[in-house]
Design a protein around this motif. Structure first.
Motif, PDB file in Angstrom:
ATOM      1  N   GLU A   7      52.086  45.770  38.503  1.00 29.41           N
ATOM      2  CA  GLU A   7      50.708  45.053  38.648  1.00 29.41           C
ATOM      3  C   GLU A   7      50.176  44.823  37.348  1.00 29.41           C
ATOM      4  O   GLU A   7      50.402  45.450  36.339  1.00 29.41           O
ATOM      5  N   THR A   8      49.268  43.667  37.188  1.00 28.36           N
ATOM      6  CA  THR A   8      48.807  43.215  35.983  1.00 28.36           C
ATOM      7  C   THR A   8      47.674  44.337  35.676  1.00 28.36           C
ATOM      8  O   THR A   8      47.065  44.745  36.651  1.00 28.36           O
ATOM      9  N   LEU A   9      47.402  44.508  34.442  1.00 27.21           N
ATOM     10  CA  LEU A   9      46.450  45.355  33.974  1.00 27.21           C
ATOM     11  C   LEU A   9      45.038  45.102  34.286  1.00 27.21           C
ATOM     12  O   LEU A   9      44.585  43.833  34.074  1.00 27.21           O
ATOM     13  N   THR A  10      44.117  45.889  35.005  1.00 27.79           N
ATOM     14  CA  THR A  10      42.896  45.328  35.333  1.00 27.79           C
ATOM     15  C   THR A  10      41.970  45.648  33.851  1.00 27.79           C
ATOM     16  O   THR A  10      42.052  46.709  33.389  1.00 27.79           O
ATOM     17  N   LEU A  66      39.007  46.155  31.131  1.00 27.16           N
ATOM     18  CA  LEU A  66      38.511  47.528  30.917  1.00 27.16           C
ATOM     19  C   LEU A  66      37.000  47.125  30.306  1.00 27.16           C
ATOM     20  O   LEU A  66      36.745  46.024  29.701  1.00 27.16           O
ATOM     21  N   ALA A 118      37.973  44.178  38.081  1.00 30.07           N
ATOM     22  CA  ALA A 118      38.783  42.688  38.069  1.00 30.07           C
ATOM     23  C   ALA A 118      37.451  41.783  37.588  1.00 30.07           C
ATOM     24  O   ALA A 118      37.772  40.908  36.628  1.00 30.07           O
ATOM     25  N   ASP A 119      36.232  41.956  37.597  1.00 29.39           N
ATOM     26  CA  ASP A 119      35.344  40.865  36.984  1.00 29.39           C
ATOM     27  C   ASP A 119      33.932  41.900  36.623  1.00 29.39           C
ATOM     28  O   ASP A 119      33.887  42.870  37.154  1.00 29.39           O
ATOM     29  N   ASP A 134      28.945  53.703  40.664  1.00 29.50           N
ATOM     30  CA  ASP A 134      29.744  54.944  41.241  1.00 29.50           C
ATOM     31  C   ASP A 134      30.030  56.096  40.457  1.00 29.50           C
ATOM     32  O   ASP A 134      30.048  57.096  40.807  1.00 29.50           O
ATOM     33  N   THR A 135      30.591  55.727  38.957  1.00 28.71           N
ATOM     34  CA  THR A 135      31.160  56.484  38.428  1.00 28.71           C
ATOM     35  C   THR A 135      30.147  57.029  37.387  1.00 28.71           C
ATOM     36  O   THR A 135      30.218  58.430  37.136  1.00 28.71           O
ATOM     37  N   GLU A 195      30.943  41.743  38.149  1.00 31.93           N
ATOM     38  CA  GLU A 195      30.198  42.027  39.316  1.00 31.93           C
ATOM     39  C   GLU A 195      30.739  43.528  39.924  1.00 31.93           C
ATOM     40  O   GLU A 195      30.187  44.425  40.024  1.00 31.93           O
ATOM     41  N   MET A 196      31.980  43.631  39.799  1.00 31.03           N
ATOM     42  CA  MET A 196      32.886  44.841  40.502  1.00 31.03           C
ATOM     43  C   MET A 196      32.811  45.994  39.264  1.00 31.03           C
ATOM     44  O   MET A 196      32.659  46.999  39.374  1.00 31.03           O
ATOM     45  N   SER A 204      33.689  54.309  30.115  1.00 36.82           N
ATOM     46  CA  SER A 204      34.364  52.934  30.384  1.00 36.82           C
ATOM     47  C   SER A 204      34.844  52.652  31.957  1.00 36.82           C
ATOM     48  O   SER A 204      34.736  53.958  32.301  1.00 36.82           O
ATOM     49  N   HIS A 208      37.341  50.383  34.708  1.00 39.31           N
ATOM     50  CA  HIS A 208      38.201  49.161  34.710  1.00 39.31           C
ATOM     51  C   HIS A 208      37.816  48.288  36.140  1.00 39.31           C
ATOM     52  O   HIS A 208      37.391  49.072  37.054  1.00 39.31           O
TER      53      HIS A 208
END
Lengths: 93, 319
Positions: free
Chosen positions: A3-6, A8, A30-31, A41-42, A33-34, A26, A28
């Protein structure tokens, strides 16, 4: 697994209005907004803040630790108020 | 050896190593961009990633009881606790990544069975009392280790630990409260609590790792101030604390040899079954295969989400 790296993202939180955003960690994502969702959440499970920033980690340029001495030295004591000794009669200044 | 080998000027690395060790000795924190010996980097990557995996796999034994928690309050607390473990795993993966390993690589190591995680999570949670015992004993043991790690020489690891310790104390308290409720309940409930203590006590002691005399990485880690107390010191601290807490619960410690030693001021118990410890860390505990399979299934099942997120991001590039 190939898989490609998501990407940071660095996360900054403003704890209360009136305070600056502070770096907390930090995530990870994809964009952007996410990344905001993941940061929420974190890093804000216990009312840690009222505002979030996420910045692509790749956008940060850091100073080189090896240049610490040339960048941050020499100390200039005359830039601090305690350098100037005044008589007690002056009181608080 | 030739004479010239003795008089060679100090190599670049030796000078850097010396400076690094001096920084560690004066309690300077080491940050990601600072020079560090390769062995220090490797040790930290191994330790932090194992720690992260432990948080992630640690969700499984407790997740087992979310749908069967006895009350809504217990269910909400357990959900929050398991969510915290996920968060702690993420803080730790992020700390490990600052050392130059990717998240994907670490996850791959876990799923391939090439990376370790704490042996304790290979034991099953058979009754609701186990959720109490896990919070009380397993989180209790973890906190003792993690409090020490708050002062680790590597900045990002120490900072992650400070955050984790702040959040973790609720975990232990909620576990103890579950035990307390059971112990003050019916005879059957109290027996359930005793049974959970009986099964979790020895594996909890194993969490601190082999005896100091047997521990392969300890000396170097102490020298680098990654660790600040030995396995046996931490374990002793845990035993002393837990014995007193068990009195509050009016439970019997499952070790007939456990007795107070006035000379040392510590509780001394029987020997740990190290054959069991070795069996569990080498893959033959009661749940090793099930835990890994659950992680693999979850990772695979989430594959389409990662793929969809990437496709969406590619279609909507940032302005």
């Amino acid at each position: 697994m190939t898989e490609t790296l998501t990407p940071l993202w660095e996360v900054f939180i403003r704890a209360r209005t009136g305070l600056a955003h502070r770096h907390v960690g930090s995530v990870h994502a994809a964009d952007a907004e996410m990344a905001l969702q993941a940061a929420r959440d974190t890093y804000t499970r216990r009312d840690e803040g009222v505002s979030l920033w996420v910045v692509p980690s790749a956008a940060i340029t850091a100073s080189d630790p090896a240049e610490e001495a040339t960048l941050f030295e020499p100390a200039k004591p005359y830039r601090h108020p305690s350098f100037y000794v005044l008589p007690d009669e002056v009181g608080d200044m | 050896m030739r004479w010239s080998d003795y008089i060679e000027p100090m190599s670049e690395d030796a000078a850097l190593t010396e400076r690094f060790e001096a920084r560690v000795a004066r309690e300077d924190k080491i940050e990601p961009n600072d020079w560090m010996p390769e062995a220090y980097r490797r040790t930290l990557i191994r330790q932090i990633s194992q720690h992260a995996h432990s948080e992630v796999v640690g969700m499984l034994p407790e997740g087992n009881w979310i749908t069967r928690a006895p009350t809504l309050k217990r269910k909400a607390a357990l959900l929050a606790k398991v969510q915290d473990e996920a968060g702690h795993g993420l803080y730790l993966y992020a700390a490990a990544e600052t050392l130059g390993i990717s998240r994907e690589e670490m996850v791959e190591q876990l799923l391939a069975g090439a990376a370790r995680y704490s042996s304790i999570f290979n034991y099953p949670t058979l009754t609701w009392a186990d959720i109490g015992a896990v919070g009380w004993l397993v989180d209790g043991a973890a906190i003792i280790n993690q409090i020490m790690l708050c002062r680790c020489s590597y900045g990002p690891y120490a900072r992650a630990m400070i955050r984790i310790c702040k959040e973790e104390s609720f975990h232990q308290r909620q576990g103890f409260e579950i035990m307390l409720t059971l112990c003050r309940g019916t005879a059957e409930q109290k027996a359930m609590a005793q049974d959970a203590l009986d099964r979790w006590w020895w594996p909890s002691l194993m969490m601190f790792g082999p005896h100091d005399s047997e521990s392969s990485h300890s000396d170097q880690s102490m020298k680098w101030r990654i660790k600040r107390q030995s396995n046996d010191e931490l374990r002793q601290h845990f035993i002393d604390m837990t014995v007193e807490q068990a009195k509050v619960l009016d439970l019997t410690m499952p070790d007939p040899e456990l007795a107070y030693d006035a000379a040392s001021g510590h509780w001394k118990g029987g020997e740990i079954d190290w054959a069991e410890f070795r069996a569990v860390i080498s893959g033959n505990g009661p749940c090793n295969r099930q835990r890994l399979q659950q992680r693999r299934d979850a990772h695979e099942a989430g594959g389409w989400v990662r793929e969809a997120a990437r496709a969406y991001a590619a279609k909507h590039p940032a302005p």
